[in-house]
Design a protein around this motif. Structure first.
Motif, PDB file in Angstrom:
ATOM      1  N   SER A  21      22.730  -5.651   8.279  1.00 60.59           N
ATOM      2  CA  SER A  21      21.594  -6.531   8.044  1.00 60.59           C
ATOM      3  C   SER A  21      20.836  -6.751   9.341  1.00 60.59           C
ATOM      4  CB  SER A  21      22.072  -7.876   7.499  1.00 60.59           C
ATOM      5  OG  SER A  21      22.698  -7.723   6.248  1.00 60.59           O
ATOM      6  N   CYS A  22      19.559  -6.987   9.211  1.00 60.27           N
ATOM      7  CA  CYS A  22      18.713  -7.255  10.376  1.00 60.27           C
ATOM      8  C   CYS A  22      17.708  -8.332   9.997  1.00 60.27           C
ATOM      9  CB  CYS A  22      17.992  -5.985  10.816  1.00 60.27           C
ATOM     10  SG  CYS A  22      16.797  -6.208  12.147  1.00 60.27           S
ATOM     11  N   VAL A  23      17.686  -9.392  10.785  1.00 58.13           N
ATOM     12  CA  VAL A  23      16.659 -10.420  10.613  1.00 58.13           C
ATOM     13  C   VAL A  23      15.510 -10.068  11.555  1.00 58.13           C
ATOM     14  CG1 VAL A  23      16.114 -12.853  10.791  1.00 58.13           C
ATOM     15  CG2 VAL A  23      18.376 -12.137   9.982  1.00 58.13           C
ATOM     16  N   ALA A  24      14.349  -9.829  10.962  1.00 52.74           N
ATOM     17  CA  ALA A  24      13.192  -9.373  11.723  1.00 52.74           C
ATOM     18  C   ALA A  24      12.097 -10.426  11.725  1.00 52.74           C
ATOM     19  CB  ALA A  24      12.655  -8.072  11.118  1.00 52.74           C
ATOM     20  N   SER A  25      11.571 -10.707  12.892  1.00 53.78           N
ATOM     21  CA  SER A  25      10.492 -11.686  12.978  1.00 53.78           C
ATOM     22  C   SER A  25       9.514 -11.301  14.085  1.00 53.78           C
ATOM     23  CB  SER A  25      11.061 -13.089  13.244  1.00 53.78           C
ATOM     24  OG  SER A  25      11.743 -13.116  14.475  1.00 53.78           O
ATOM     25  N   GLY A  26       8.315 -11.879  14.011  1.00 54.51           N
ATOM     26  CA  GLY A  26       7.343 -11.692  15.075  1.00 54.51           C
ATOM     27  C   GLY A  26       6.519 -10.424  15.001  1.00 54.51           C
ATOM     28  N   TYR A  27       6.704  -9.610  13.968  1.00 53.44           N
ATOM     29  CA  TYR A  27       5.917  -8.381  13.868  1.00 53.44           C
ATOM     30  C   TYR A  27       4.809  -8.562  12.837  1.00 53.44           C
ATOM     31  CZ  TYR A  27       8.241  -7.259   9.447  1.00 53.44           C
ATOM     32  OH  TYR A  27       8.697  -7.293   8.147  1.00 53.44           O
ATOM     33  N   SER A  28       3.768  -7.753  12.948  1.00 54.17           N
ATOM     34  CA  SER A  28       2.649  -7.854  12.022  1.00 54.17           C
ATOM     35  C   SER A  28       3.010  -7.247  10.677  1.00 54.17           C
ATOM     36  CB  SER A  28       1.433  -7.116  12.581  1.00 54.17           C
ATOM     37  OG  SER A  28       0.416  -7.029  11.608  1.00 54.17           O
ATOM     38  N   HIS A  29       2.797  -7.997   9.598  1.00 59.85           N
ATOM     39  CA  HIS A  29       3.077  -7.505   8.258  1.00 59.85           C
ATOM     40  C   HIS A  29       1.940  -6.628   7.726  1.00 59.85           C
ATOM     41  CE1 HIS A  29       6.146 -10.943   7.290  1.00 59.85           C
ATOM     42  NE2 HIS A  29       6.460 -10.253   8.382  1.00 59.85           N
ATOM     43  N   THR A  74      10.155 -11.321   1.596  1.00 65.19           N
ATOM     44  CA  THR A  74       9.626 -12.109   2.714  1.00 65.19           C
ATOM     45  C   THR A  74       9.398 -11.241   3.951  1.00 65.19           C
ATOM     46  OG1 THR A  74      11.794 -12.683   3.633  1.00 65.19           O
ATOM     47  CG2 THR A  74      10.921 -14.100   1.878  1.00 65.19           C
ATOM     48  N   LYS A  75       9.880  -9.977   3.879  1.00 63.62           N
ATOM     49  CA  LYS A  75       9.734  -9.021   4.979  1.00 63.62           C
ATOM     50  C   LYS A  75      10.436  -9.498   6.249  1.00 63.62           C
ATOM     51  CE  LYS A  75       5.504  -6.849   3.285  1.00 63.62           C
ATOM     52  NZ  LYS A  75       5.615  -7.406   1.949  1.00 63.62           N
ATOM     53  N   THR A  76      11.511 -10.248   6.064  1.00 63.48           N
ATOM     54  CA  THR A  76      12.287 -10.697   7.222  1.00 63.48           C
ATOM     55  C   THR A  76      13.715 -10.196   7.214  1.00 63.48           C
ATOM     56  OG1 THR A  76      12.910 -12.752   6.108  1.00 63.48           O
ATOM     57  CG2 THR A  76      10.902 -12.788   7.459  1.00 63.48           C
ATOM     58  N   SER A  77      14.199  -9.691   6.079  1.00 70.43           N
ATOM     59  CA  SER A  77      15.565  -9.233   5.971  1.00 70.43           C
ATOM     60  C   SER A  77      15.604  -7.758   5.623  1.00 70.43           C
ATOM     61  CB  SER A  77      16.303 -10.038   4.893  1.00 70.43           C
ATOM     62  OG  SER A  77      17.633  -9.580   4.765  1.00 70.43           O
ATOM     63  N   LEU A  78      16.045  -6.971   6.584  1.00 67.36           N
ATOM     64  CA  LEU A  78      16.155  -5.520   6.423  1.00 67.36           C
ATOM     65  C   LEU A  78      17.631  -5.178   6.274  1.00 67.36           C
ATOM     66  CD1 LEU A  78      14.539  -2.770   6.651  1.00 67.36           C
ATOM     67  CD2 LEU A  78      15.313  -2.749   9.031  1.00 67.36           C
ATOM     68  N   VAL A  79      17.934  -4.379   5.283  1.00 69.70           N
ATOM     69  CA  VAL A  79      19.326  -4.040   4.989  1.00 69.70           C
ATOM     70  C   VAL A  79      19.504  -2.522   4.945  1.00 69.70           C
ATOM     71  CG1 VAL A  79      21.122  -4.124   3.208  1.00 69.70           C
ATOM     72  CG2 VAL A  79      19.802  -6.178   3.738  1.00 69.70           C
ATOM     73  N   LEU A  80      20.615  -2.062   5.485  1.00 68.80           N
ATOM     74  CA  LEU A  80      21.013  -0.661   5.347  1.00 68.80           C
ATOM     75  C   LEU A  80      22.381  -0.646   4.674  1.00 68.80           C
ATOM     76  CD1 LEU A  80      20.199   2.292   6.007  1.00 68.80           C
ATOM     77  CD2 LEU A  80      21.686   2.108   8.019  1.00 68.80           C
ATOM     78  N   GLN A  81      22.400  -0.237   3.419  1.00 72.43           N
ATOM     79  CA  GLN A  81      23.652  -0.090   2.686  1.00 72.43           C
ATOM     80  C   GLN A  81      24.173   1.317   2.924  1.00 72.43           C
ATOM     81  OE1 GLN A  81      25.457  -2.351   0.830  1.00 72.43           O
ATOM     82  NE2 GLN A  81      26.997  -0.729   0.733  1.00 72.43           N
ATOM     83  N   MET A  82      25.382   1.403   3.456  1.00 71.04           N
ATOM     84  CA  MET A  82      25.957   2.696   3.816  1.00 71.04           C
ATOM     85  C   MET A  82      27.210   2.932   2.983  1.00 71.04           C
ATOM     86  SD  MET A  82      25.505   2.551   7.968  1.00 71.04           S
ATOM     87  CE  MET A  82      26.758   1.296   8.176  1.00 71.04           C
ATOM     88  N   ASN A  83      27.172   3.945   2.154  1.00 72.91           N
ATOM     89  CA  ASN A  83      28.295   4.306   1.303  1.00 72.91           C
ATOM     90  C   ASN A  83      28.843   5.673   1.688  1.00 72.91           C
ATOM     91  OD1 ASN A  83      27.886   1.936  -0.234  1.00 72.91           O
ATOM     92  ND2 ASN A  83      26.410   2.988  -1.556  1.00 72.91           N
ATOM     93  N   ASP A  84      30.070   5.938   1.252  1.00 70.58           N
ATOM     94  CA  ASP A  84      30.704   7.232   1.514  1.00 70.58           C
ATOM     95  C   ASP A  84      30.585   7.595   2.991  1.00 70.58           C
ATOM     96  OD1 ASP A  84      30.219  10.685   0.435  1.00 70.58           O
ATOM     97  OD2 ASP A  84      32.032   9.618   1.042  1.00 70.58           O
ATOM     98  N   LEU A  85      30.977   6.681   3.833  1.00 69.63           N
ATOM     99  CA  LEU A  85      30.845   6.886   5.269  1.00 69.63           C
ATOM    100  C   LEU A  85      31.748   8.007   5.756  1.00 69.63           C
ATOM    101  CD1 LEU A  85      30.515   3.166   6.267  1.00 69.63           C
ATOM    102  CD2 LEU A  85      28.925   4.967   6.957  1.00 69.63           C
ATOM    103  N   LYS A  86      31.258   8.703   6.764  1.00 66.96           N
ATOM    104  CA  LYS A  86      31.975   9.829   7.346  1.00 66.96           C
ATOM    105  C   LYS A  86      32.194   9.573   8.842  1.00 66.96           C
ATOM    106  CE  LYS A  86      29.447  12.846   4.136  1.00 66.96           C
ATOM    107  NZ  LYS A  86      30.556  12.950   3.173  1.00 66.96           N
ATOM    108  N   PRO A  87      33.190  10.222   9.427  1.00 63.53           N
ATOM    109  CA  PRO A  87      33.413  10.032  10.869  1.00 63.53           C
ATOM    110  C   PRO A  87      32.173  10.327  11.708  1.00 63.53           C
ATOM    111  CG  PRO A  87      35.323  11.060   9.882  1.00 63.53           C
ATOM    112  CD  PRO A  87      34.278  10.989   8.798  1.00 63.53           C
ATOM    113  N   ASP A  88      31.345  11.276  11.285  1.00 63.20           N
ATOM    114  CA  ASP A  88      30.118  11.586  12.022  1.00 63.20           C
ATOM    115  C   ASP A  88      29.101  10.447  11.998  1.00 63.20           C
ATOM    116  OD1 ASP A  88      29.895  15.192  11.342  1.00 63.20           O
ATOM    117  OD2 ASP A  88      31.074  14.025  12.785  1.00 63.20           O
TER     118      ASP A  88
END
Length: 125
Positions: A21-29, A74-88
């Motif tokens: 998760s990433c809370v993002a603020s201060g950038y132009s929408h 709200t353009k403030t919460s960015l999420v990266l869901q990562m499945n089937d993760l690999k060592p690489d």
């Protein structure tokens, strides 16, 4: 001032999942590119996934079908869901933002963007 704060990294076994998760603020929408890039030890940065003003998502080939990027209304919460993760996939993952980045892709995040402090993802085989 653009501010990005990541959370959610950790250690998992291959095949497992993690959610960054990433809370993002201060950038132009009005025009932006948000996303994630990663850097493994001793390697160059690699763009992972991005989303722009128009909702266009782009993924690097190695994560297609496994990772999903999303941005809330709200353009403030960015999420990266990562499945089937690999060592690489082991690396430090950075949330990044590019002002005026509509139409750009993940590879532009580490060259032109603001970045957070990073969060470590470790995948054991």
């Amino acid at each position: 001032q653009v501010n990005l704060v990541e959370s959610g990294g950790g250690s998992v076994q291959a095949g497992g999942s993690l959610r960054l998760s990433c809370v993002a603020s201060g950038y132009s929408h009005e025009s932006y590119l948000l996303g994630w890039f990663r850097q493994a030890r001793g390697a160059k940065p690699e763009g992972v996934a991005s989303i722009d003003t128009n909702g266009r998502t782009v993924y690097t080939n190695s994560v297609k079908g496994r990772f999903t990027i999303s941005l809330d209304n709200t353009k403030t919460s960015l999420v990266l869901q990562m499945n089937d993760l690999k060592p690489d996939d082991t690396a430090t993952y950075y949330c990044a933002a590019v002002q005026g980045g509509t139409g750009l892709g993940p590879e532009d995040l580490y060259n032109y963007g603001y970045r957070g402090q990073g969060t470590q993802v470790t995948v054991a085989s």
